[in-house]
Design a protein around this motif. Structure first.
Motif, PDB file in Angstrom:
ATOM      1  N   PRO A   1      -8.286  -3.474  10.008  1.00 60.29           N
ATOM      2  CA  PRO A   1      -8.386  -2.122   9.436  1.00 60.29           C
ATOM      3  C   PRO A   1      -7.133  -1.697   8.675  1.00 60.29           C
ATOM      4  CG  PRO A   1      -7.901  -1.978  11.781  1.00 60.29           C
ATOM      5  CD  PRO A   1      -8.087  -3.441  11.472  1.00 60.29           C
ATOM      6  N   GLU A   2      -6.159  -2.564   8.595  1.00 60.99           N
ATOM      7  CA  GLU A   2      -4.908  -2.220   7.933  1.00 60.99           C
ATOM      8  C   GLU A   2      -4.647  -3.167   6.758  1.00 60.99           C
ATOM      9  OE1 GLU A   2      -3.218   0.395   8.586  1.00 60.99           O
ATOM     10  OE2 GLU A   2      -4.328   0.972  10.394  1.00 60.99           O
TER      11      GLU A   2
ATOM     12  N   ARG B   1     -13.293   1.275   3.396  1.00 58.88           N
ATOM     13  CA  ARG B   1     -12.238   1.425   2.383  1.00 58.88           C
ATOM     14  C   ARG B   1     -12.719   1.070   0.984  1.00 58.88           C
ATOM     15  NH1 ARG B   1      -8.220  -2.615   5.379  1.00 58.88           N
ATOM     16  NH2 ARG B   1     -10.274  -3.563   5.705  1.00 58.88           N
ATOM     17  N   TYR B   2     -13.901   0.469   0.878  1.00 59.41           N
ATOM     18  CA  TYR B   2     -14.346  -0.024  -0.425  1.00 59.41           C
ATOM     19  C   TYR B   2     -14.602   1.148  -1.374  1.00 59.41           C
ATOM     20  CZ  TYR B   2     -16.046  -3.383  -3.772  1.00 59.41           C
ATOM     21  OH  TYR B   2     -16.159  -4.163  -4.890  1.00 59.41           O
TER      22      TYR B   2
ATOM     23  N   GLY C   1      -5.760   2.757  -5.225  1.00 60.13           N
ATOM     24  CA  GLY C   1      -6.447   1.621  -4.645  1.00 60.13           C
ATOM     25  C   GLY C   1      -6.094   0.342  -5.365  1.00 60.13           C
TER      26      GLY C   1
ATOM     27  N   ASP D   1     -17.258  -2.226   3.970  1.00 54.64           N
ATOM     28  CA  ASP D   1     -16.000  -1.745   4.525  1.00 54.64           C
ATOM     29  C   ASP D   1     -15.791  -0.295   4.091  1.00 54.64           C
ATOM     30  OD1 ASP D   1     -12.965  -1.278   4.561  1.00 54.64           O
ATOM     31  OD2 ASP D   1     -13.115  -3.222   5.533  1.00 54.64           O
TER      32      ASP D   1
ATOM     33  N   ASP E   1      -4.834   0.896   5.598  1.00 52.95           N
ATOM     34  CA  ASP E   1      -5.898   1.856   5.347  1.00 52.95           C
ATOM     35  C   ASP E   1      -5.749   2.358   3.917  1.00 52.95           C
ATOM     36  OD1 ASP E   1      -7.943   3.623   5.508  1.00 52.95           O
ATOM     37  OD2 ASP E   1      -6.895   5.081   6.790  1.00 52.95           O
ATOM     38  N   PHE E   2      -6.180   1.516   2.978  1.00 53.65           N
ATOM     39  CA  PHE E   2      -5.951   1.765   1.562  1.00 53.65           C
ATOM     40  C   PHE E   2      -7.175   1.289   0.793  1.00 53.65           C
ATOM     41  CE2 PHE E   2      -3.664   0.852  -2.550  1.00 53.65           C
ATOM     42  CZ  PHE E   2      -3.212   2.147  -2.764  1.00 53.65           C
ATOM     43  N   PRO E   3      -7.707   2.098  -0.116  1.00 47.82           N
ATOM     44  CA  PRO E   3      -8.946   1.730  -0.812  1.00 47.82           C
ATOM     45  C   PRO E   3      -8.819   0.443  -1.620  1.00 47.82           C
ATOM     46  CG  PRO E   3      -8.478   4.074  -1.091  1.00 47.82           C
ATOM     47  CD  PRO E   3      -7.253   3.457  -0.478  1.00 47.82           C
TER      48      PRO E   3
ATOM     49  N   GLN F   1       0.905   4.037  -3.066  1.00 48.82           N
ATOM     50  CA  GLN F   1       0.619   5.447  -2.851  1.00 48.82           C
ATOM     51  C   GLN F   1       1.755   6.329  -3.363  1.00 48.82           C
ATOM     52  OE1 GLN F   1      -0.234   5.117   1.420  1.00 48.82           O
ATOM     53  NE2 GLN F   1      -2.297   5.881   1.021  1.00 48.82           N
TER      54      GLN F   1
ATOM     55  N   ALA G   1       0.829  -1.198   0.000  1.00 48.46           N
ATOM     56  CA  ALA G   1       0.000   0.000   0.000  1.00 48.46           C
ATOM     57  C   ALA G   1       0.866   1.251   0.000  1.00 48.46           C
ATOM     58  CB  ALA G   1      -0.930  -0.006   1.213  1.00 48.46           C
TER      59      ALA G   1
END
Length: 242
Positions: free
Chosen positions: A105-106, A158-159, A79, A156, A108-110, A73, A69
């Protein structure tokens, strides 16, 4: 000013061992096996390409996800679109990497999912007629079971969505049983589950306009899809010389 294009990278979850690949292609097989076997096909063709910072990573190592991720970025990727396999009657494969992401939760990337709804064959290993795992469609109950899993991913935060609707590409749209009706059924299930709808992206190698009546968007898959349109392009010339 809104951006018209988002850079989403397809994510192949083949870089870890599964029992099926061990049985089909030999113990320890992953996509790295094919990467290592690559050979140059023309002058100055650099093959195999040895992976850099992360090396020959294993996607069952959860530390890899955060690193991927971060690297994405840094290179302008917004994503990941994970290839998703549902062969019917609840049969999935290569599901562990995405499950691991979904359960934490990790990073944190779409992300979004793309349904790779095709039978697995030996086509990449010189045996195209050998069916390894058949894609099946088994009626309303199976569709609902499939969507129940999808809904968990769609919820989610992040989706990836478009106009508030979960983005859901489908690889083999034309292979669905009665595609317009099947996709409408998916849209109805989305409403039942509390979503405002679905943003369906159909993949097409030819005649993409024929998908538009029942898909929200159409995309081609891979550079090979353009070879017929650009027969004198570099890729075509390279393959003719190989």
């Amino acid at each position: 000013m809104s951006r018209e294009v988002r850079n989403i990278a397809f994510y192949l979850p083949q870089f870890h061992r599964i029992p099926e690949n061990d049985a089909w292609w030999g113990e320890g097989f992953t996509e790295w096996t094919n990467v290592r076997k690559a050979k140059p096909l023309f002058k100055n063709h650099v093959q195999p390409i040895v992976p850099g910072e992360l090396g020959y990573y294993d996607l069952l190592d959860e530390r890899v996800y955060a690193a991927q991720a971060r690297m994405a970025q840094e290179h302008g990727i917004e994503g990941f679109c994970y290839w998703h396999y549902w062969f019917g009657n609840g049969k999935r494969i290569l599901e562990k990497p995405f499950n691991n992401v979904l359960e934490t939760p990790e990073p944190d990337f779409p992300f979004c999912l793309c349904w790779a709804n095709q039978s697995w064959t030996g086509v990449w290993h010189g045996a195209p007629g050998q069916v390894l795992m058949e894609q099946t469609y088994n009626g309303d109950e199976d569709m609902r079971a499939h969507f129940a899993f999808l809904a968990k991913a769609f919820r989610d935060p992040r989706y990836i969505t478009f106009n508030g609707k979960p983005v859901f590409p489908i690889y083999g749209v034309r292979e669905l049983p009665d595609p317009p009706s099947y996709i409408q059924a998916l849209r109805n299930l989305a409403i039942e589950h509390g979503f405002s709808g679905l943003h369906i992206i159909g993949m097409a190698n030819s005649d993409p306009e024929k998908l538009l009546p029942y898909c929200d968007q159409v995309m081609s898959f891979g550079p090979g899809d353009y070879m017929d349109q650009r027969p004198l392009g570099l890729l075509s010339r390279v393959l003719r010389r190989a």
